[in-house]
Write a protein that holds these residues in place. Structure first.
Motif, mmCIF file in Angstrom:
data_model
loop_
_atom_site.group_PDB
_atom_site.id
_atom_site.type_symbol
_atom_site.label_atom_id
_atom_site.label_comp_id
_atom_site.label_asym_id
_atom_site.label_seq_id
_atom_site.Cartn_x
_atom_site.Cartn_y
_atom_site.Cartn_z
ATOM 1 N N LYS A 17 -1.851 55.043 63.990
ATOM 2 C CA LYS A 17 -3.112 54.682 64.655
ATOM 3 C C LYS A 17 -2.994 53.457 65.555
ATOM 4 N N ARG A 107 -17.920 45.915 53.347
ATOM 5 C CA ARG A 107 -18.037 46.870 54.460
ATOM 6 C C ARG A 107 -19.219 46.529 55.349
ATOM 7 N N GLY A 127 -9.396 52.833 62.372
ATOM 8 C CA GLY A 127 -9.776 52.480 61.004
ATOM 9 C C GLY A 127 -9.834 53.709 60.128
ATOM 10 N N ARG A 128 -10.832 53.741 59.238
ATOM 11 C CA ARG A 128 -10.986 54.878 58.322
ATOM 12 C C ARG A 128 -12.352 55.537 58.486
ATOM 13 N N ARG A 178 -2.885 54.107 48.409
ATOM 14 C CA ARG A 178 -3.920 53.740 49.390
ATOM 15 C C ARG A 178 -4.704 54.952 49.866
ATOM 16 N N ASP A 182 -8.628 54.972 49.466
ATOM 17 C CA ASP A 182 -9.430 54.993 50.690
ATOM 18 C C ASP A 182 -10.291 56.254 50.798
ATOM 19 N N ARG A 185 -13.294 56.311 47.428
ATOM 20 C CA ARG A 185 -14.305 55.278 47.166
ATOM 21 C C ARG A 185 -15.695 55.827 47.537
HETATM 22 O O1 DC Z 1 -5.350 50.263 58.837
HETATM 23 P P1 DC Z 1 -4.861 49.266 57.799
HETATM 24 O O2 DC Z 1 -3.694 49.797 57.022
HETATM 25 O O3 DC Z 1 -4.575 47.918 58.389
HETATM 26 O O4 DC Z 1 -6.093 49.076 56.797
HETATM 27 C C1 DC Z 1 -5.994 48.312 55.624
HETATM 28 C C2 DC Z 1 -6.997 48.832 54.605
HETATM 29 O O5 DC Z 1 -8.329 48.540 55.043
HETATM 30 C C3 DC Z 1 -6.965 50.350 54.358
HETATM 31 O O6 DC Z 1 -6.183 50.684 53.227
HETATM 32 C C4 DC Z 1 -8.397 50.738 54.162
HETATM 33 C C5 DC Z 1 -9.202 49.633 54.757
HETATM 34 N N1 DC Z 1 -9.929 49.996 55.978
HETATM 35 C C6 DC Z 1 -11.165 50.567 55.823
HETATM 36 O O7 DC Z 1 -11.591 50.818 54.707
HETATM 37 N N2 DC Z 1 -11.919 50.838 56.919
HETATM 38 C C7 DC Z 1 -11.459 50.599 58.148
HETATM 39 N N3 DC Z 1 -12.231 50.870 59.201
HETATM 40 C C8 DC Z 1 -10.168 50.042 58.325
HETATM 41 C C9 DC Z 1 -9.411 49.773 57.204
#
Ligand code: DC
Length: 223
Positions: A17, A107, A127-128, A178, A182, A185
């Motif tokens: 990403k 969040r 992000g997610r 992770r 992720d 949750r």
């Molecule tokens: O993209 P990253 O690996 O740097 O993100 C670190 C953690 O942050 C990931 O395991 C989940 C969380 N995250 C999230 O919940 N929502 C986002 N928009 C970005 C990251």
């Protein structure tokens, strides 16, 4: 004048990403925001202050000042006035970020900052939950993914390049943990938005992925 647009790129750890989002932003003349860095910064704050447990993290989440600052194109994270950019990329910081990101209060704060950032600016955010929650009306939504093995291999190589040798099995186990946290949750779990385009990068080069997204973005902007 080109109209303001937003591109949401979501997906699991190691899908590529940040590399892709950065390049797409450059090509499209937009600003790139790495939202994971914001959760990583919150995770670091909790660690530095010995805060753990959902309730403790929820209460403490209101305290620190978290700022995003750009030095050229590079995003720096500032925690209570201190640049912590160099401290948030360790495997431990990844797991911590995943933990704090499951707390609704964390969040809420981060999402408010992210939405503020997108106001009036053309952005590429990764992000997610960008397509599902942060920017539900994004001009283009991408769900970037790759097989677990490929993602672990990329992360392993990335860590090695940064001088942090880790056993491959540990990197893979961290990715699996992770992914699970992720996507399971209660607060904005990672999932593909209904209107997102799924791009599997397992057999694609970074350039091919960037080309694909730029093409989709131009078409989406043209309307
Ligand atoms: O993209 P990253 O690996 O740097 O993100 C670190 C953690 O942050 C990931 O395991 C989940 C969380 N995250 C999230 O919940 N929502 C986002 N928009 C970005 C990251």
């Amino acid at each position: 004048m080109q109209k303001v647009f937003s591109i949401a790129i979501d997906g699991p750890a190691g899908a590529g990403k940040s590399t892709v989002a950065k390049a797409v932003a450059k090509r499209m003349g937009a600003v790139y925001l790495d939202t994971g860095a914001m959760y990583r910064t919150m995770g670091l704050y909790m660690k530095q202050n010995g805060v753990s447990g959902t309730d403790g993290i929820a209460r403490a989440s209101a305290v620190p000042k978290v700022e995003v600052r750009f030095v050229g194109d590079d995003q720096h994270m500032i925690l209570d006035g201190v640049d912590v950019t160099g401290l948030i990329r360790t495997p431990e910081a990844s797991i911590l970020a995943s933990k704090v990101s499951a707390v609704a209060e964390v969040r809420e704060r981060m999402v408010a900052l992210q939405r503020e950032f997108a106001e009036g600016n053309s952005v590429v955010m990764d992000g997610r939950d960008i397509g599902t929650d942060v920017l539900p009306n994004a001009t283009l939504k991408i769900y970037l993914t790759a097989s677990c093995e490929v993602r672990a291999r990329r992360r392993h190589d990335e860590l090695r390049r940064a001088g942090r040798e880790e056993p491959f099995e540990k990197v893979m186990a961290d990715i699996v943990e992770r992914d699970y946290n992720d996507s399971h949750r209660a607060a904005s779990p990672m999932r593909q938005a209904k209107d997102a385009v799924r791009v599997d990068t397992s057999d694609m080069t970074a350039d091919e992925v960037v080309e694909t997204i730029v093409r989709l973005a131009r078409a989406a902007i043209a309307g």
